[in-house]
Design a protein around this motif. Structure first.
Motif, PDB file in Angstrom:
ATOM      1  N   ALA A   1       0.838  -1.195   0.000  1.00  0.00           N
ATOM      2  CA  ALA A   1       0.000   0.000   0.000  1.00  0.00           C
ATOM      3  C   ALA A   1       0.875   1.247   0.000  1.00  0.00           C
ATOM      4  CB  ALA A   1      -0.919  -0.008   1.210  1.00  0.00           C
ATOM      5  N   LEU A   2       0.391   2.256  -0.664  1.00  0.00           N
ATOM      6  CA  LEU A   2       1.082   3.531  -0.705  1.00  0.00           C
ATOM      7  C   LEU A   2       0.810   4.266   0.603  1.00  0.00           C
ATOM      8  CD1 LEU A   2       2.683   5.547  -2.388  1.00  0.00           C
ATOM      9  CD2 LEU A   2       0.522   6.370  -3.312  1.00  0.00           C
ATOM     10  N   THR A   3       1.846   4.582   1.329  1.00  0.00           N
ATOM     11  CA  THR A   3       1.676   5.288   2.595  1.00  0.00           C
ATOM     12  C   THR A   3       2.162   6.722   2.454  1.00  0.00           C
ATOM     13  OG1 THR A   3       3.853   4.673   3.422  1.00  0.00           O
ATOM     14  CG2 THR A   3       2.044   3.158   3.907  1.00  0.00           C
ATOM     15  N   HIS A   4       1.646   7.580   3.300  1.00  0.00           N
ATOM     16  CA  HIS A   4       2.026   8.989   3.275  1.00  0.00           C
ATOM     17  C   HIS A   4       3.533   9.165   3.441  1.00  0.00           C
ATOM     18  CE1 HIS A   4       1.597  13.288   3.649  1.00  0.00           C
ATOM     19  NE2 HIS A   4       2.285  13.249   4.772  1.00  0.00           N
ATOM     20  N   SER A   5       4.158   8.312   4.255  1.00  0.00           N
ATOM     21  CA  SER A   5       5.605   8.452   4.495  1.00  0.00           C
ATOM     22  C   SER A   5       6.430   8.173   3.240  1.00  0.00           C
ATOM     23  CB  SER A   5       6.049   7.532   5.629  1.00  0.00           C
ATOM     24  OG  SER A   5       5.868   6.177   5.273  1.00  0.00           O
ATOM     25  N   LEU A   6       5.876   7.464   2.264  1.00  0.00           N
ATOM     26  CA  LEU A   6       6.611   7.208   1.026  1.00  0.00           C
ATOM     27  C   LEU A   6       6.556   8.386   0.058  1.00  0.00           C
ATOM     28  CD1 LEU A   6       5.705   3.492   0.229  1.00  0.00           C
ATOM     29  CD2 LEU A   6       7.870   4.395   1.050  1.00  0.00           C
ATOM     30  N   LEU A   7       5.489   9.184   0.135  1.00  0.00           N
ATOM     31  CA  LEU A   7       5.345  10.296  -0.795  1.00  0.00           C
ATOM     32  C   LEU A   7       6.539  11.253  -0.688  1.00  0.00           C
ATOM     33  CD1 LEU A   7       1.567  11.219  -0.597  1.00  0.00           C
ATOM     34  CD2 LEU A   7       2.775  10.103  -2.477  1.00  0.00           C
ATOM     35  N   ASN A   8       7.096  11.583  -1.839  1.00  0.00           N
ATOM     36  CA  ASN A   8       8.222  12.509  -1.967  1.00  0.00           C
ATOM     37  C   ASN A   8       9.482  12.032  -1.253  1.00  0.00           C
ATOM     38  OD1 ASN A   8       6.800  14.408  -3.590  1.00  0.00           O
ATOM     39  ND2 ASN A   8       5.738  15.096  -1.752  1.00  0.00           N
ATOM     40  N   SER A   9       9.580  10.730  -0.963  1.00  0.00           N
ATOM     41  CA  SER A   9      10.788  10.202  -0.319  1.00  0.00           C
ATOM     42  C   SER A   9      11.892   9.903  -1.328  1.00  0.00           C
ATOM     43  CB  SER A   9      10.462   8.943   0.489  1.00  0.00           C
ATOM     44  OG  SER A   9      10.025   7.892  -0.372  1.00  0.00           O
ATOM     45  N   CYS A  10      11.543   9.827  -2.605  1.00  0.00           N
ATOM     46  CA  CYS A  10      12.530   9.595  -3.655  1.00  0.00           C
ATOM     47  C   CYS A  10      11.921   9.973  -5.000  1.00  0.00           C
ATOM     48  CB  CYS A  10      12.993   8.133  -3.655  1.00  0.00           C
ATOM     49  SG  CYS A  10      11.745   6.967  -4.230  1.00  0.00           S
ATOM     50  N   HIS A  11      12.713   9.858  -6.048  1.00  0.00           N
ATOM     51  CA  HIS A  11      12.282  10.228  -7.398  1.00  0.00           C
ATOM     52  C   HIS A  11      11.030   9.446  -7.815  1.00  0.00           C
ATOM     53  CE1 HIS A  11      12.633  11.692 -11.474  1.00  0.00           C
ATOM     54  NE2 HIS A  11      12.703  10.456 -11.940  1.00  0.00           N
ATOM     55  N   ALA A  12      11.034   8.143  -7.583  1.00  0.00           N
ATOM     56  CA  ALA A  12       9.898   7.324  -8.013  1.00  0.00           C
ATOM     57  C   ALA A  12       8.612   7.686  -7.271  1.00  0.00           C
ATOM     58  CB  ALA A  12      10.208   5.844  -7.814  1.00  0.00           C
ATOM     59  N   TYR A  13       8.724   8.101  -6.011  1.00  0.00           N
ATOM     60  CA  TYR A  13       7.535   8.420  -5.212  1.00  0.00           C
ATOM     61  C   TYR A  13       7.214   9.908  -5.191  1.00  0.00           C
ATOM     62  CZ  TYR A  13       7.362   3.589  -3.609  1.00  0.00           C
ATOM     63  OH  TYR A  13       7.259   2.227  -3.549  1.00  0.00           O
ATOM     64  N   ASP A  14       7.683  10.650  -6.190  1.00  0.00           N
ATOM     65  CA  ASP A  14       7.296  12.052  -6.355  1.00  0.00           C
ATOM     66  C   ASP A  14       5.779  12.088  -6.505  1.00  0.00           C
ATOM     67  OD1 ASP A  14       6.661  14.608  -7.318  1.00  0.00           O
ATOM     68  OD2 ASP A  14       8.212  14.597  -8.870  1.00  0.00           O
ATOM     69  N   GLU A  15       5.104  12.840  -5.639  1.00  0.00           N
ATOM     70  CA  GLU A  15       3.637  12.820  -5.666  1.00  0.00           C
ATOM     71  C   GLU A  15       3.070  13.367  -6.973  1.00  0.00           C
ATOM     72  OE1 GLU A  15       1.612  15.253  -2.685  1.00  0.00           O
ATOM     73  OE2 GLU A  15       3.497  16.308  -2.413  1.00  0.00           O
ATOM     74  N   GLN A  16       3.903  14.064  -7.765  1.00  0.00           N
ATOM     75  CA  GLN A  16       3.454  14.565  -9.068  1.00  0.00           C
ATOM     76  C   GLN A  16       3.933  13.665 -10.220  1.00  0.00           C
ATOM     77  OE1 GLN A  16       1.370  17.140  -9.005  1.00  0.00           O
ATOM     78  NE2 GLN A  16       1.666  17.124  -6.786  1.00  0.00           N
ATOM     79  N   GLY A  17       4.605  12.560  -9.902  1.00  0.00           N
ATOM     80  CA  GLY A  17       5.197  11.709 -10.929  1.00  0.00           C
ATOM     81  C   GLY A  17       4.291  10.579 -11.402  1.00  0.00           C
ATOM     82  N   PRO A  18       4.763   9.835 -12.408  1.00  0.00           N
ATOM     83  CA  PRO A  18       3.943   8.793 -13.041  1.00  0.00           C
ATOM     84  C   PRO A  18       3.667   7.581 -12.147  1.00  0.00           C
ATOM     85  CG  PRO A  18       6.168   8.779 -13.940  1.00  0.00           C
ATOM     86  CD  PRO A  18       6.077   9.978 -13.054  1.00  0.00           C
ATOM     87  N   VAL A  19       4.585   7.219 -11.262  1.00  0.00           N
ATOM     88  CA  VAL A  19       4.357   6.046 -10.413  1.00  0.00           C
ATOM     89  C   VAL A  19       3.192   6.314  -9.465  1.00  0.00           C
ATOM     90  CG1 VAL A  19       5.345   4.576  -8.601  1.00  0.00           C
ATOM     91  CG2 VAL A  19       6.728   5.207 -10.590  1.00  0.00           C
ATOM     92  N   ILE A  20       3.182   7.478  -8.839  1.00  0.00           N
ATOM     93  CA  ILE A  20       2.112   7.813  -7.898  1.00  0.00           C
ATOM     94  C   ILE A  20       0.794   7.994  -8.644  1.00  0.00           C
ATOM     95  CG2 ILE A  20       1.302   9.490  -6.183  1.00  0.00           C
ATOM     96  CD1 ILE A  20       3.644   7.564  -5.326  1.00  0.00           C
ATOM     97  N   ALA A  21       0.825   8.614  -9.808  1.00  0.00           N
ATOM     98  CA  ALA A  21      -0.403   8.765 -10.597  1.00  0.00           C
ATOM     99  C   ALA A  21      -0.990   7.396 -10.920  1.00  0.00           C
ATOM    100  CB  ALA A  21      -0.104   9.562 -11.868  1.00  0.00           C
ATOM    101  N   ARG A  22      -0.143   6.464 -11.319  1.00  0.00           N
ATOM    102  CA  ARG A  22      -0.623   5.112 -11.647  1.00  0.00           C
ATOM    103  C   ARG A  22      -1.170   4.420 -10.411  1.00  0.00           C
ATOM    104  NH1 ARG A  22       4.068   2.760 -13.465  1.00  0.00           N
ATOM    105  NH2 ARG A  22       4.435   1.823 -11.431  1.00  0.00           N
TER     106      ARG A  22
END
Length: 183
Positions: free
Chosen positions: A155-176
């Protein structure tokens, strides 16, 4: 993609860091880290009478025992090879980490409990990878991992958001990951 081919060179130093995570029968989790340093050349050392090529300059281990919600209930260190005879004297101080919870603010709190001469640079260096290994170890336990079947992506947790490039909240991984599942 691998690194580009290097210039001609000679190996001087090797550091190995190994981390392992274990589920215990009593429901607790052990996360272990071991750091070794070795040189390809001999050098003088007053406390050890010299260190030969291939001898460990450092051979240190840490075991954190944590609850499933990441609270440290036991913290142990061993220092089997050190450059100075007094180094192992700080190993018992690792117990000061008991009661801390891995997660946001952990490293800062740990550094406050093991400051400067009350700790060891190398043992402190192991705390960051220990914390991430704890996350990697416990993620399967939280999703019902049983060693036999594949599990869903964690599950995607708040602590992962913006913790690295892949988990950029504006990026494609989070959008998907936020998109509704297709039926």
């Amino acid at each position: 993609m691998p690194l580009p081919r290097p210039h001609r060179r000679k190996l001087l130093h090797t550091r190995h860091v190994e981390l392992r995570g274990y589920e215990r029968e009593d429901g607790l989790i052990d996360i272990e880290a071991r750091l070794t340093d070795e040189k390809t050349y001999a050098f003088g050392n007053e406390d050890r009478g010299g260190i030969n090529p291939g001898d460990y300059v450092h051979d240190m281990s840490v075991r954190l025992t944590i609850t499933p919600d990441q609270e440290i209930v036991e913290a142990l260190a061993s220092m089997d090879a050190t450059p100075y005879a007094i180094c192992p004297g700080v190993a018992p101080n690792m117990a000061r980490l008991v009661g801390l919870r891995l997660g946001k603010g952990f490293l800062k709190s740990a550094m406050m409990r093991l400051p400067g001469p009350e700790g060891c640079t190398h043992l402190r260096e192991l705390l960051q990878p220990l914390a991430t290994a704890a996350f990697q170890t416990t993620v399967g336990l939280k999703t019902g991992f049983d060693n036999k079947t594949a599990i869903e992506e964690p599950a995607l947790t708040h602590s992962l958001l913006n913790s690295c490039h892949a988990y950029d909240e504006q990026g494609p991984v989070i959008a998907r990951r936020r998109a509704p599942a297709a039926e």
